[in-house]
Design a protein around this motif. Structure first.
Motif, short mmCIF file in Angstrom:
data_model
loop_
_atom_site.label_atom_id
_atom_site.label_comp_id
_atom_site.label_asym_id
_atom_site.label_seq_id
_atom_site.Cartn_x
_atom_site.Cartn_y
_atom_site.Cartn_z
N LEU A 1 30.19 21.14 -28.42
CA LEU A 1 29.31 20.53 -27.42
C LEU A 1 28.52 19.47 -28.14
N ASP A 2 28.59 18.26 -27.64
CA ASP A 2 28.00 17.14 -28.36
C ASP A 2 27.20 16.27 -27.39
N PRO A 3 25.92 16.57 -27.21
CA PRO A 3 25.15 15.74 -26.27
C PRO A 3 24.64 14.47 -26.93
N SER A 4 24.57 13.42 -26.14
CA SER A 4 24.01 12.16 -26.63
C SER A 4 23.48 11.42 -25.41
N GLY B 1 25.88 11.04 -22.63
CA GLY B 1 26.20 12.20 -21.82
C GLY B 1 26.60 13.38 -22.69
N LEU B 2 27.19 14.40 -22.07
CA LEU B 2 27.61 15.58 -22.83
C LEU B 2 29.11 15.49 -23.08
N ALA B 3 29.44 15.45 -24.39
CA ALA B 3 30.85 15.37 -24.74
C ALA B 3 31.34 16.76 -25.13
N LEU B 4 32.48 17.13 -24.59
CA LEU B 4 33.15 18.37 -25.00
C LEU B 4 34.32 17.93 -25.85
N ARG B 5 34.39 18.46 -27.06
CA ARG B 5 35.45 18.02 -27.95
C ARG B 5 36.23 19.20 -28.50
N SER B 6 37.51 18.90 -28.80
CA SER B 6 38.36 19.94 -29.34
C SER B 6 39.42 19.28 -30.21
N SER C 1 46.73 17.56 -35.16
CA SER C 1 47.72 16.78 -34.43
C SER C 1 47.35 16.57 -32.98
N ALA C 2 46.27 17.16 -32.55
CA ALA C 2 45.84 16.92 -31.17
C ALA C 2 44.33 16.92 -31.10
N TYR C 3 43.79 16.03 -30.31
CA TYR C 3 42.33 15.91 -30.17
C TYR C 3 42.02 15.63 -28.71
N GLY C 4 40.99 16.23 -28.20
CA GLY C 4 40.59 15.96 -26.82
C GLY C 4 39.10 15.80 -26.73
N CYS C 5 38.68 14.90 -25.88
CA CYS C 5 37.24 14.72 -25.70
C CYS C 5 36.98 14.43 -24.24
N VAL C 6 36.12 15.18 -23.61
CA VAL C 6 35.73 14.91 -22.23
C VAL C 6 34.24 14.61 -22.23
N LEU C 7 33.89 13.42 -21.79
CA LEU C 7 32.47 13.03 -21.78
C LEU C 7 31.95 13.04 -20.36
N PHE C 8 30.98 13.89 -20.10
CA PHE C 8 30.34 13.92 -18.78
C PHE C 8 29.08 13.08 -18.85
N SER C 9 29.04 12.03 -18.08
CA SER C 9 27.88 11.14 -18.14
C SER C 9 26.65 11.85 -17.57
N PRO C 10 25.45 11.40 -17.93
CA PRO C 10 24.25 12.07 -17.44
C PRO C 10 24.19 12.16 -15.92
N VAL C 11 24.79 11.20 -15.23
CA VAL C 11 24.70 11.24 -13.77
C VAL C 11 25.66 12.26 -13.15
N PHE C 12 26.54 12.84 -13.97
CA PHE C 12 27.41 13.91 -13.47
C PHE C 12 26.57 15.14 -13.12
N PHE C 13 25.51 15.35 -13.92
CA PHE C 13 24.71 16.56 -13.78
C PHE C 13 23.57 16.36 -12.80
N GLN C 14 23.09 17.47 -12.26
CA GLN C 14 21.89 17.40 -11.42
C GLN C 14 20.67 17.16 -12.31
N HIS C 15 20.78 17.69 -13.52
CA HIS C 15 19.69 17.51 -14.48
C HIS C 15 20.33 17.45 -15.86
N TYR C 16 19.97 16.46 -16.65
CA TYR C 16 20.53 16.34 -17.99
C TYR C 16 19.42 15.96 -18.95
N GLN C 17 19.24 16.81 -19.95
CA GLN C 17 18.16 16.57 -20.91
C GLN C 17 18.68 16.91 -22.30
N TRP C 18 18.43 16.06 -23.20
CA TRP C 18 18.90 16.35 -24.55
C TRP C 18 17.94 15.72 -25.54
N SER C 19 17.97 16.22 -26.77
CA SER C 19 17.20 15.56 -27.82
C SER C 19 17.89 15.82 -29.15
N ALA C 20 17.68 14.88 -30.04
CA ALA C 20 18.23 15.03 -31.39
C ALA C 20 17.08 15.34 -32.32
#
Lengths: 340, 280
Positions: free
Chosen positions: A33-36, A39-44, A50-69
């Motif tokens: 789980l990689d928030p920035s 948005g929130l990126a799910l990576r595997s 030999s295989a990589y996947g990344c799904v990035l959910f933009s902040p507007v996908f969520f009803q509420h999105y909050q993150w901090s580094a």
């Protein structure tokens, strides 16, 4: 200051999220789980790279999105930003996002929360209340059906049936009788199997009474063997509310959160548990193996007891919030039985 | 309105449970019609069901040792209830090997069908499990939509092959196409066909036998080898087949060319009719 992620989504959004998790589970057994701010990126990525996947959910996908580094100052007075690095086992998260169609239909909200200093990811589902289709089930078990039945006063407690079912299935396999200890609503329910070969203890939280209802116990009366009461009320039907939701949250990695004293309390519980308690209360007739019924709700052989104030088992119980950690403690010292 | 019924016979109880399981697989929500002699599980051909309709009928005296009902009124001595089929089948799950089953219409905060299961126990008293299933009472003015469907004269009437076999064939076909052609003739042949741009698959069932036709005159005109066909939604056929856990005592298929397929089954003494309309 810690790096954190907090997001909220609806039932249909949770379905899409779950589909992403399922797709990434095909690549690897680990999920990042990689928030920035993007948005929130799910990576595997798989072990052979030999295989990589990344799904990035933009902040507007969520009803509420909050993150901090986490922002750190190093010696050169340079700021380094450490993003939340959260890795989850697919085994933990995949079962949560299993029945996606039912998720979409029944879930009002899904909340995901994690912090870099907490070592766990909390996923909460808030179900829609659809009482128009809920089936209410009740089972009456007479006191004659028990090997021992002692209830101080009429009691009504509410707890998670799913957990009870698991315990009953296990007890069927051991063919040993189960003892149930409980108190007034809010106090935990304890189920105990104790015979020559196996000793098992399960503790379940119960819903506390609302503050408006008087919960002060009247003076308990003992040995009312013939007292009948509706013992356990189970709410059947698809929808789950309140307390049972707590069962759904998972931990990313086991971690001891609570101080050692609590461990002692649990030891006290275990050691003063079934054998000791039984002796203190006089003779218990030899419990025989009872035939186990086919029906889901019917337990094997139940032994119920309510203790008086001094020996109240429940008073040595640790805080309910520690219940979920019990499995993480090292196994408690077992009594030796002199078995070859 | 009143309804109270009791089953004490184990075989009847199991049969009733099986019927309920079947209904739960065929229709998510259905209507239960209670009349002095019968119980019906009904699904009417609303658009919401995709035009599919179902009529399941059982004689109450074949199941219940006690049966009392009082309908809406003396002239309309029937009760129509809407319920979620799965709620009933789940409640009946606890009735396996029970001593008795009681069903009654109650009003506990809202109208319910209360299913009471009396289980055997080691002690003198019985264990009783009660399930309150929420229901909706269907008003009189909607009863006309819930009557037994008219069965038009079929072009072909044929006995079905083993339903399990049919189901596994249709399951595989579903992966290729969303609609299917079911065709049959008076020579005991039935075909299931799917066709896409790339592939055509046909499964042939032979020597099935045809029941005697209603009217003699049509049978003389017709070439027995001529296939009557109807295009239907494959998922509807699959749902119907998936509901048949046990092979029925009798299974008949009536085809009205380009209009509908009508399945007429008998599970011991319970009749089930299932109508799938042709795709427009």
């Amino acid at each position: 200051m810690a790096a954190m992620l907090k997001c909220v989504m609806s039932g249909s959004q949770a379905k899409v999220f779950g589909k992403a998790v399922q797709a990434l589970s095909r690549i690897s057994d680990q999920l990042w789980l990689d928030p920035s701010k993007k948005g929130l990126a799910l990576r595997s990525v798989n072990s052979s790279r030999s295989a990589y996947g990344c799904v990035l959910f933009s902040p507007v996908f969520f009803q509420h999105y909050q993150w901090s580094a986490l922002v750190k100052m190093n010696e050169n007075e340079h700021e380094t930003t450490l993003n939340l690095k959260c890795q989850l086992g697919m085994k933990s998260i995949l079962p949560i996002f299993r029945c996606l169609n039912s998720l979409e239909r029944n879930i009002e909200k899904c909340k995901i929360f994690t912090r870099s200093d907490k070592c766990k990811v909390v996923i909460q589902f808030f179900y829609r209340h659809d009482f128009s289709n809920a089936v209410y089930s009740e089972m009456f078990v007479g006191s004659d059906d028990f090997d021992f039945f002692q209830i101080g006063m009429d009691t009504e407690i509410t707890f998670c049936f799913k957990e009870l079912k698991g315990i009953l299935t296990f007890s069927e396999a051991t063919h040993a009788p189960i003892s149930i200890y409980f108190d007034f609503p809010g106090k935990p329910l304890a189920l105990s199997i104790d015979d020559m070969l196996v000793e098992a203890n399960f503790i379940l939280a119960t819903l506390a009474d609302e503050p408006s209802r008087a919960s002060s116990p009247q003076s308990p009366c003992l040995s009312q063997k013939r007292k009948r009461s509706d013992l356990i009320k189970k709410k059947a039907g698809k929808n789950v509310t309140g307390q049972t939701l707590e069962c759904i949250s998972r931990k990313a990695a086991p971690r001891r959160i609570y101080p050692k004293e609590t461990l002692t309390n649990i030891s006290a519980l275990e050691n003063s548990g079934s054998p000791g308690m039984k002796r203190a209360n006089g003779d218990i007739s030899e419990v025989s193996e009872s035939s186990v019924s086919n029906t889901e709700e019917v337990p094997g052989s139940l032994c119920l007891r309510k203790y008086d104030a001094e020996k109240n088992l429940m008073e040595v119980m640790p805080n309910i919030s520690v219940l979920s950690d019990i499995e993480q403690y090292p196994p408690l010292p077992r009594q030796e039985f002199g078995v070859e | 309105m009143k309804f109270r019924a009791k089953i004490v016979d184990g075989a009847c109880l199991n049969h009733f449970t099986r019927i309920s399981n079947m209904i739960a697989k065929l229709a998510k929500t259905c209507t239960l019609r209670i009349s002095p002699d019968k119980l019906n599980f009904i699904l009417c051909d609303k658009l919401a069901n995709g035009g599919v309709s179902m009529w399941c009928e059982l004689e109450q005296e074949n199941f219940f040792s006690e049966f009392q009902m009082e309908g809406l009124s003396a002239e309309n001595n029937e009760i129509y209830l809407e319920l979620t089929s799965e709620n009933l089948s789940r409640a009946l799950k606890t009735a396996h090997n029970a001593r008795a089953l009681k069903i009654k219409l109650t009003n506990k905060h809202f109208p319910c069908l209360t299913v009471s299961v009396e289980l055997f126990s080691m002690s003198s008293s019985s264990r009783i499990a009660t399930h309150d299933i929420p229901i909706k009472v269907i008003p009189r003015k909607l009863w006309k939509d819930l009557q037994e469907p008219m069965v038009p004269d079929p072009d072909v009437s044929i006995y079905l092959p083993v339903l399990k076999t049919m189901k596994s064939v249709v399951e595989k076909m579903k992966n290729i196409s969303s609609h299917l052609i079911i065709e049959a003739n008076l020579d005991g042949e039935l075909n299931l066909k799917i066709e896409t741009e790339l592939v055509r698959v046909t499964t042939h069932f032979k020597d099935l036998g045809n029941p005697p036709l209603a009217s003699e005159s049509t049978s003389q005109d017709r070439n027995p080898g001529h296939m009557a066909e109807v295009h239907i939604d494959i998922r509807k056929l699959l749902q119907f087949l998936a509901g048949q856990q046990v092979n029925p005592t009798k299974a008949l298929c009536n085809i009205v060319t380009n209009k509908m397929v009508h399945f007429d089954l008998l599970h011991e003494d319970v009749s089930l009719q299932y109508f799938i309309p042709a795709l427009s």
